[in-house]
Design a protein around this motif. Structure first.
Motif, short mmCIF file in Angstrom:
data_model
loop_
_atom_site.label_atom_id
_atom_site.label_comp_id
_atom_site.label_asym_id
_atom_site.label_seq_id
_atom_site.Cartn_x
_atom_site.Cartn_y
_atom_site.Cartn_z
N THR A 60 -19.40 -11.73 -8.50
CA THR A 60 -20.04 -12.06 -9.78
C THR A 60 -20.65 -13.46 -9.77
O THR A 60 -21.69 -13.70 -10.39
CB THR A 60 -19.05 -11.94 -10.95
N GLU A 61 -20.02 -14.39 -9.05
CA GLU A 61 -20.56 -15.75 -8.97
C GLU A 61 -21.90 -15.76 -8.27
O GLU A 61 -22.82 -16.49 -8.65
CB GLU A 61 -19.57 -16.68 -8.24
N VAL A 63 -24.02 -13.17 -8.10
CA VAL A 63 -24.99 -12.49 -8.96
C VAL A 63 -25.51 -13.42 -10.05
O VAL A 63 -26.72 -13.50 -10.29
CB VAL A 63 -24.36 -11.24 -9.60
N LYS A 64 -24.61 -14.14 -10.69
CA LYS A 64 -25.00 -15.02 -11.80
C LYS A 64 -25.97 -16.11 -11.35
O LYS A 64 -26.82 -16.54 -12.13
CB LYS A 64 -23.75 -15.64 -12.44
N GLN A 65 -25.87 -16.54 -10.10
CA GLN A 65 -26.69 -17.65 -9.63
C GLN A 65 -27.91 -17.22 -8.81
O GLN A 65 -28.60 -18.07 -8.25
CB GLN A 65 -25.83 -18.61 -8.80
N ILE A 85 -20.38 -5.88 -11.01
CA ILE A 85 -21.44 -6.87 -11.27
C ILE A 85 -22.43 -6.44 -12.35
O ILE A 85 -23.27 -7.25 -12.76
CB ILE A 85 -22.21 -7.19 -9.98
N LYS A 87 -22.55 -6.11 -15.48
CA LYS A 87 -22.64 -6.95 -16.67
C LYS A 87 -23.64 -8.09 -16.50
O LYS A 87 -24.27 -8.55 -17.47
CB LYS A 87 -21.24 -7.53 -16.96
N TYR A 88 -23.83 -8.54 -15.25
CA TYR A 88 -24.69 -9.69 -14.98
C TYR A 88 -26.07 -9.30 -14.45
O TYR A 88 -26.84 -10.16 -14.05
CB TYR A 88 -23.99 -10.63 -13.99
N LYS A 93 -33.72 -9.88 -12.65
CA LYS A 93 -33.28 -10.02 -11.26
C LYS A 93 -33.84 -8.90 -10.40
O LYS A 93 -33.87 -7.74 -10.83
CB LYS A 93 -31.75 -10.00 -11.18
#
Length: 228
Positions: A60-61, A63-65, A85, A87-88, A93
């Motif tokens: 998830t880290e 994906v968020k970045q 993942i 949710k993000y 993207k």
């Protein structure tokens, strides 16, 4: 094209590492633009030391970045990872999957939302930056997205655009193809050894013969039957 884009890679097996190496050595991305995840801490440490990329055990880290996300994961864990993942993920993207046999529709179904998706079938030769990759875009993808994918996979060989319904054929031809070439090289070398060559010399002769023949075919543009 990727100058200010952040590239996330989930999974750093052979394919994931090959893409990292291609992106950096091909000057497509700077190391600090690449953020990858893997469950193996030692693997991430090696990648940081060898390539200078960032790494984490948390998908998830990454994906968020990331602006561009590459799913370099095994087909059998696709649902598990996408569930984690989803949710993000959104249409801002670009998501690129290299999981063999997993359709764009299946990935969207797992995410339970519409995504900007591209599916790519590379072969193992990306590990020496001589791979070939077939690229197929989903319904929300525009030309710029496809060219981004092509830039990424051209860094590890060559790529071309193929309709998704033909990707299984690509898997059979170029995905499995290297195994048949290795078999042929082994057979040629065996024949050389049988008539007195050393194993090492026979392998050099056989492998360079295959490499040269392929290059000759590509550079001359001649039909293989004519060259034969």
């Amino acid at each position: 094209m990727l100058k200010n884009r952040r590239v996330g890679i989930l999974g750093t097996g052979n394919m994931g590492q090959a893409l990292i190496e291609g992106l950096i050595h091909g000057h497509v991305c700077r190391p600090e633009q690449i953020f990858c995840s893997d469950v193996r801490a030692e693997r991430l440490k090696t990648l940081r030391e060898n390539y200078g990329v960032r790494g984490t055990s948390h998908n998830t880290e990454v994906v968020k970045q990331s602006d561009i996300l590459i799913l370099a994961i095994k087909p059998q864990i696709m649902k598990q990872v996408v569930d984690e993942i989803a949710k993000y993920l959104d249409l801002t993207k670009l998501v690129i999957s290299i999981a063999a046999g997993v359709s764009l529709e299946t990935i969207e179904s797992c995410a339970k939302k519409e995504l900007k998706l591209i599916r790519v079938m590379p072969n193992i030769c990306v590990s020496v930056r001589e791979g070939v990759s077939a690229i197929s875009g989903g319904k929300h993808v525009v030309k710029e997205d496809l060219m981004i994918a092509k830039t990424i996979f051209d860094s590890a060989g060559k790529s071309l655009f193929i309709e998704e319904n033909l990707l299984d054929a690509v898997t059979g031809l170029s995905g499995s193809g290297p195994a048949y070439i290795f078999l042929m090289i082994d057979a040629l070398a065996d024949a050389g050894v049988k008539v007195g060559l050393s194993r090492n010399d026979a392998l050099v002769l056989a492998s360079q013969t295959v490499l040269g023949a392929a290059k000759m075919l590509i550079e001359t543009g001649e039909h293989p039957g004519r060259l034969k």
